[in-house]
Structures are given as structure tokens and as C-alpha cells.
Motif scaffolding. Sequence first.
Motif, PDB file in Angstrom:
ATOM      1  N   LEU A 284       0.859  -1.183   0.000  1.00 38.24           N
ATOM      2  CA  LEU A 284       0.000   0.000   0.000  1.00 38.24           C
ATOM      3  C   LEU A 284       0.896   1.235   0.000  1.00 38.24           C
ATOM      4  O   LEU A 284       1.721   1.389   0.893  1.00 38.24           O
ATOM      5  CB  LEU A 284      -0.902   0.009   1.238  1.00 38.24           C
ATOM      6  N   PHE A 285       0.712   2.098  -0.991  1.00 37.70           N
ATOM      7  CA  PHE A 285       1.565   3.287  -1.090  1.00 37.70           C
ATOM      8  C   PHE A 285       0.826   4.573  -0.728  1.00 37.70           C
ATOM      9  O   PHE A 285       1.444   5.559  -0.365  1.00 37.70           O
ATOM     10  CB  PHE A 285       2.129   3.409  -2.504  1.00 37.70           C
ATOM     11  N   THR A 286      -0.501   4.567  -0.853  1.00 41.00           N
ATOM     12  CA  THR A 286      -1.285   5.779  -0.618  1.00 41.00           C
ATOM     13  C   THR A 286      -2.516   5.431   0.219  1.00 41.00           C
ATOM     14  O   THR A 286      -2.864   4.267   0.391  1.00 41.00           O
ATOM     15  CB  THR A 286      -1.760   6.392  -1.943  1.00 41.00           C
ATOM     16  N   VAL A 287      -3.199   6.470   0.699  1.00 41.57           N
ATOM     17  CA  VAL A 287      -4.451   6.267   1.418  1.00 41.57           C
ATOM     18  C   VAL A 287      -5.467   5.602   0.497  1.00 41.57           C
ATOM     19  O   VAL A 287      -6.215   4.721   0.918  1.00 41.57           O
ATOM     20  CB  VAL A 287      -4.978   7.615   1.979  1.00 41.57           C
ATOM     21  N   ASP A 288      -5.489   5.996  -0.778  1.00 45.93           N
ATOM     22  CA  ASP A 288      -6.407   5.361  -1.736  1.00 45.93           C
ATOM     23  C   ASP A 288      -6.117   3.870  -1.869  1.00 45.93           C
ATOM     24  O   ASP A 288      -7.038   3.052  -1.878  1.00 45.93           O
ATOM     25  CB  ASP A 288      -6.320   6.034  -3.112  1.00 45.93           C
ATOM     26  N   ASP A 289      -4.820   3.512  -1.978  1.00 41.70           N
ATOM     27  CA  ASP A 289      -4.449   2.093  -2.022  1.00 41.70           C
ATOM     28  C   ASP A 289      -4.975   1.380  -0.779  1.00 41.70           C
ATOM     29  O   ASP A 289      -5.532   0.288  -0.858  1.00 41.70           O
ATOM     30  CB  ASP A 289      -2.922   1.914  -2.047  1.00 41.70           C
ATOM     31  N   SER A 290      -4.763   2.019   0.355  1.00 39.74           N
ATOM     32  CA  SER A 290      -5.168   1.417   1.626  1.00 39.74           C
ATOM     33  C   SER A 290      -6.672   1.159   1.662  1.00 39.74           C
ATOM     34  O   SER A 290      -7.114   0.086   2.039  1.00 39.74           O
ATOM     35  CB  SER A 290      -4.763   2.333   2.783  1.00 39.74           C
ATOM     36  N   ASN A 291      -7.449   2.149   1.259  1.00 42.30           N
ATOM     37  CA  ASN A 291      -8.905   1.988   1.255  1.00 42.30           C
ATOM     38  C   ASN A 291      -9.351   0.875   0.315  1.00 42.30           C
ATOM     39  O   ASN A 291     -10.304   0.163   0.597  1.00 42.30           O
ATOM     40  CB  ASN A 291      -9.588   3.298   0.852  1.00 42.30           C
ATOM     41  N   ARG A 292      -8.659   0.717  -0.779  1.00 40.35           N
ATOM     42  CA  ARG A 292      -9.019  -0.274  -1.787  1.00 40.35           C
ATOM     43  C   ARG A 292      -8.574  -1.682  -1.413  1.00 40.35           C
ATOM     44  O   ARG A 292      -9.277  -2.645  -1.676  1.00 40.35           O
ATOM     45  CB  ARG A 292      -8.375   0.123  -3.122  1.00 40.35           C
ATOM     46  N   LEU A 293      -7.401  -1.819  -0.795  1.00 39.03           N
ATOM     47  CA  LEU A 293      -6.769  -3.126  -0.664  1.00 39.03           C
ATOM     48  C   LEU A 293      -6.638  -3.682   0.750  1.00 39.03           C
ATOM     49  O   LEU A 293      -6.322  -4.846   0.911  1.00 39.03           O
ATOM     50  CB  LEU A 293      -5.373  -3.085  -1.305  1.00 39.03           C
ATOM     51  N   ARG A 294      -6.868  -2.892   1.770  1.00 38.46           N
ATOM     52  CA  ARG A 294      -6.571  -3.369   3.128  1.00 38.46           C
ATOM     53  C   ARG A 294      -7.611  -4.331   3.676  1.00 38.46           C
ATOM     54  O   ARG A 294      -7.362  -4.995   4.672  1.00 38.46           O
ATOM     55  CB  ARG A 294      -6.394  -2.202   4.080  1.00 38.46           C
ATOM     56  N   GLY A 295      -8.790  -4.364   3.079  1.00 38.16           N
ATOM     57  CA  GLY A 295      -9.823  -5.224   3.621  1.00 38.16           C
ATOM     58  C   GLY A 295     -10.487  -4.575   4.820  1.00 38.16           C
ATOM     59  O   GLY A 295     -10.418  -3.365   5.001  1.00 38.16           O
ATOM     60  N   GLN A 296     -11.088  -5.375   5.642  1.00 40.53           N
ATOM     61  CA  GLN A 296     -11.814  -4.869   6.816  1.00 40.53           C
ATOM     62  C   GLN A 296     -10.936  -4.964   8.061  1.00 40.53           C
ATOM     63  O   GLN A 296     -11.058  -5.902   8.837  1.00 40.53           O
ATOM     64  CB  GLN A 296     -13.121  -5.652   6.999  1.00 40.53           C
ATOM     65  N   ILE A 297     -10.072  -4.012   8.227  1.00 39.20           N
ATOM     66  CA  ILE A 297      -9.212  -3.958   9.410  1.00 39.20           C
ATOM     67  C   ILE A 297      -9.816  -2.936  10.370  1.00 39.20           C
ATOM     68  O   ILE A 297      -9.999  -1.780  10.008  1.00 39.20           O
ATOM     69  CB  ILE A 297      -7.766  -3.568   9.038  1.00 39.20           C
ATOM     70  N   LYS A 298     -10.122  -3.377  11.591  1.00 39.60           N
ATOM     71  CA  LYS A 298     -10.774  -2.482  12.548  1.00 39.60           C
ATOM     72  C   LYS A 298      -9.835  -1.386  13.015  1.00 39.60           C
ATOM     73  O   LYS A 298      -8.612  -1.513  12.940  1.00 39.60           O
ATOM     74  CB  LYS A 298     -11.305  -3.262  13.743  1.00 39.60           C
TER      75      LYS A 298
END
Length: 171
Positions: free
Chosen positions: A26-40
Motif C-alpha cells: 500500500l503506497f497511498t491512502v487510496d491504495d489502503s482503502n481499496r486493498l486493506r480489507g476490513q481492518i478495525k
Amino acid sequence: MFNAKKFIKLLDNQGYCYKLHEHPPLFTVDDSNRLRGQIKGAHSKNLFLKNKKNKFFLFSCEEFSKINLKTFSKSLGLGNVSFAKKEYLLELLGISPGSVTPFALLNNIENNIDFYLEDKLHESEYINFHPLTNKATVTISSNKFIEFMIENNKKIHIFSSLNETIVKTYG
């Protein structure tokens, strides 16, 4: 110098409860929102900055916080700040772009990088940071994060992005 593996071992050795989530880089916040899944928990964006006098700062903010660097740095008396070059990331924190995390401050033995944690993250039950690599995320309670950083001799300034002020300091 710490890397992700040594850092996780340190968390284990010091008895901290956390959850490790592996994922694509994950390089950006957008990447994070798209790829991180459901992390609490609250998710962060981390800004590694420097001023013209070569003083360095690490800001960990809630991922959707809007930070006006010009007014913010002026209100905190930091001077004119800009993003630090990637060479400084490697030299001072032992990480590459996309992996910026307050946990990399463990590699700053001189403790000459000022760390600022946004109050929104501080007030969250759980917070998430990369463990010195952008291929994973560590979820830890906010209280335990503060405890871990203090135990490892790191000073933390809690700041309000809304008021552009320091509200508390630990360490």
C-alpha cells in the motif's frame, strides 16, 4: 536497525497484544482503502517532513484529515516545512516511501525527529500503522501504542488538526 521482522519480534518480546495483517503493498491512502480489507480501528497517513534548518518531523494523522502544512507548521512554530526526500527516510528511519510509520522511530536512536500524533488517532480505541513495510498493517490499541512508544524512549506530541495546537505530550 529495525526491519519489519525485528520490529514484530520486539512487540512479541515486550508482550504487546496486536494483530498483524498482511496485504499487497500500500503506497497511498487510496491504495489502503481499496486493498486493506476490513481492518478495525482508525487508519493513518504519515507525513515525514523537514524544515529549512534540517529539523525533521513525523506526523501521524487520521487518513482523511486535511492538514494545511503552511498554517499548521506556523501555528506550531516549526518553520517552513516540506516533505523530506526519500534519502532521508532511508538514512534516518531505515524505511522506503510508502512505509512511513511511527514505528520506524525505533531506528532514530538520536531521538532527533519530533513525533506528532493526531488527537483523532489518540482517541480511537485501535489504531493501524505499517510495521516498517507497506506489505502489512499492525492493529494495536491506542493506549498500548502510547505505552510502547514511551517504553522505547519516544516522545509523542498529541495535536489537534482542527485547532492546530498541541494538546498533550508524552515521554
